[in-house]
Design a protein around this motif. Structure first.
Motif, PDB file in Angstrom:
ATOM      1  N   PHE A 127       0.826  -1.208   0.000  1.00 48.36           N
ATOM      2  CA  PHE A 127       0.000   0.000   0.000  1.00 48.36           C
ATOM      3  C   PHE A 127       0.862   1.260   0.000  1.00 48.36           C
ATOM      4  CE2 PHE A 127      -3.408  -2.914   1.174  1.00 48.36           C
ATOM      5  CZ  PHE A 127      -4.501  -2.357   0.517  1.00 48.36           C
TER       6      PHE A 127
ATOM      7  N   SER B 169      -6.710  -3.131   4.041  1.00 46.76           N
ATOM      8  CA  SER B 169      -7.295  -2.235   3.033  1.00 46.76           C
ATOM      9  C   SER B 169      -8.124  -1.126   3.671  1.00 46.76           C
ATOM     10  CB  SER B 169      -8.183  -3.037   2.066  1.00 46.76           C
ATOM     11  OG  SER B 169      -7.440  -4.001   1.364  1.00 46.76           O
TER      12      SER B 169
ATOM     13  N   THR C  97      -8.552  -1.582  -4.506  1.00 45.71           N
ATOM     14  CA  THR C  97      -8.049  -2.931  -4.266  1.00 45.71           C
ATOM     15  C   THR C  97      -8.888  -3.968  -5.003  1.00 45.71           C
ATOM     16  OG1 THR C  97      -9.434  -3.269  -2.297  1.00 45.71           O
ATOM     17  CG2 THR C  97      -7.260  -2.290  -1.956  1.00 45.71           C
TER      18      THR C  97
END
Length: 356
Positions: free
Chosen positions: A171, A205, A213
Motif C-alpha cells: 500500500f 485495506s 483494491t
C-alpha cells in the motif's frame, strides 16, 4: 559527503561479470552527484569458495556483513559444483532469513527497445511485493517411512505480523504510484492459509481508503499477466506466489536478464540486499555477453532505498535510452557485449552531467 558502504558479493557465474559493471555505473553516478560516495568491499563467497572451505561463507560471515549499509549480490549457484539446496541455503537464503529481509520487491515494465514476447504488449508497469520470510517456504515439515509408504510433509506458515507487513508495504508503494493494489490469493482451493490471507488483506485495506483494491486467484492472475498486464500496479503475494509471478513478470518483459529485485529489511537492524532475478548462467560465463541491465536496474533500486530516488530515476531513464538506441545483448536479440552496454550507460550518464 554522504557515504554508503556496500558489501559486494559477485557470487557465481556471470555474477562476477555484471557486479563489476554495475559497480562502475554506481561510481559514475556518485562522481556526477558530487555529494555521494560508495565504498565497496568485495567478498569471494560462492560455490568455488565452498569447494575450498566446505561452506558458502565463513563462520563469522554474517557478522562481517551486518554493519554495511547494503549488500549487492550477483548470482548464487553452480549445480555442477554444489547442489542448489546447499548453495542457496548457505548464502542467499541465509542472508535473507538472518538479516530479516522480510519483503522482496520486483518490478516489471515495458522497456524501450526491448521486444516483449507478448503479441500486443501495452505499456505495463507493475511491482510485485512478495512476503519473503515465511509462507510456503517455511522450514517446518519432514519425511517418514521409506518405499511405497514414504511420506513428505511441508507446512506453510502465515503469521498476521508477516502478512500485514508485506501488505502495508504494498500500500505504501501504491500511494506513490497509480494507487491500486491487487492481492494474489487461492482461497477457493487452499483451505486455511489463503482465507486467512484474504481476511488480513481486507483489514489492511480499510486503513487505506484512497487505494483501490482487488483480489485475484493466482491461476487467473497468472493468465492476466500474459493477456492484460497493463491492468496492474502493485501486486502483493505470498512467498511462493510472489516468486512465480516475479519470474513471469521478467518473462513478459522479454528476458530474465533485465529483471531486478530487492530484499528489504524493514526494522533497520540489518542491511537490505539487492540482487538481479537471473541466475549464474554457467553456459555463457566468460563470453562477455551477459546482460548487465538486471544488475544495473538493481542498482537503481538500491539508490531508491537509500533515499536517492531522483538519481535512481535518472539511471532508469538512461537504461531505457540505451536499450531504445539498440544497445542490447544476445538474450534480447542484440549483438552488444556486457562491456559495450555498460560503457554506453556510463557515457550517457556523463552527457547528462555535462548538460547539468
Amino acid at each position: 559527503m554522504k557515504k554508503i558502504t556496500i558489501a559486494n558479493i559477485p557470487g557465481d557465474g556471470i555474477g562476477k561479470e555484471v557486479v563489476p559493471a554495475a559497480t562502475e555505473v554506481l561510481n559514475t553516478i556518485a562522481a556526477i552527484h558530487g555529494g555521494l560516495k560508495f565504498e565497496f568491499t568485495e567478498f569471494p563467497w560462492s560455490c568455488e569458495y565452498y569447494l575450498e572451505h566446505n561452506q558458502m561463507m565463513p563462520d563469522d560471515g554474517m557478522e562481517r556483513l551486518q554493519d554495511f549499509d547494503g549488500i549487492f549480490l550477483g548470482a548464487v549457484g553452480n549445480i555442477k559444483l554444489v547442489p542448489d539446496h546447499v548453495s542457496l541455503w548457505g548464502l542467499l537464503i541465509k542472508i535473507r532469513r538472518e538479516f530479516e529481509q522480510v519483503i522482496n520487491i520486483r518490478p516489471a515494465k515495458v522497456m524501450k527497445g526491448v521486444k516483449s514476447p507478448l503479441a500486443n504488449a501495452k505499456d505495463f508497469d507493475l511491482i510485485i511485493v512478495r512476503e519473503n520470510s515465511e509462507g510456503e517456504y517455511s522450514e517446518i515439515g519432514g519425511k517418514i517411512y521409506r518405499g511405497e509408504d514414504e511420506l513428505a510433509i511441508q507446512n506453510a506458515v502465515f503469521s498476521r505480523k508477516g502478512t500485514e507487513r508485506a501488505m502495508q508495504h504494498a500500500f505504501h508503494l501504491a500511494s506513490k504510484r497509480k494507487k491500486r493494489v491487487t492481492s494474489a490469493t487461492k482461497s477457493n482451493g487452499i483451505t486455511y492459509s489463503m482465507p486467512f490471507w484474504d481476511s488480513v488483506f481486507e483489514d489492511v485495506s480499510k486503513g487505506h481508503p484512497e487505494i483501490s483494491t482487488d483480489s485475484q486467484h493466482i491461476d487467473a492472475l497468472s493468465a492476466f499477466f500474459v493477456t492484460h498486464p497493463e491492468r496492474f500496479d502493485v501486486i502483493v503475494a505470498s512467498n511462493l506466489f510472489g516468486d512465480i509471478l516475479s519470474d513471469l513478470g521478467a518473462g513478459i518483459m522479454g528476458s530474465i536478464g533485465i529483471a531486478p529485485s530487492a530484499n528489504i529489511n524493514v526494522n533497520g537492524k540489518y542491511p537490505s540486499m539487492f540482487e538481479p532475478v537471473h541466475g549464474s548462467a554457467p553456459d555463457i560465463v566468460g563470453k562477455g555477453i551477459a546482460n548487465p541491465i538486471g544488475q544495473i536496474w538493481t542498482a537503481k533500486m538500491m539508490l531508491d532505498h537509500f533515499g536517492e530516488e531522483e538519481l535512481g530515476n535518472t539511471l532508469l531513464d538512461v537504461i531505457e535510452s540505451v536499450t531504445g538506441d539498440g544497445f542490447l545483448t544476445a538474450d534480447l536479440g542484440g549483438k552488444h557485449s556486457t562491456k559495450e552496454v555498460t560503457d554506453e550507460i556510463i557515457n550517457e550518464l556523463k552527457k547528462i552531467d555535462k548538460k547539468g
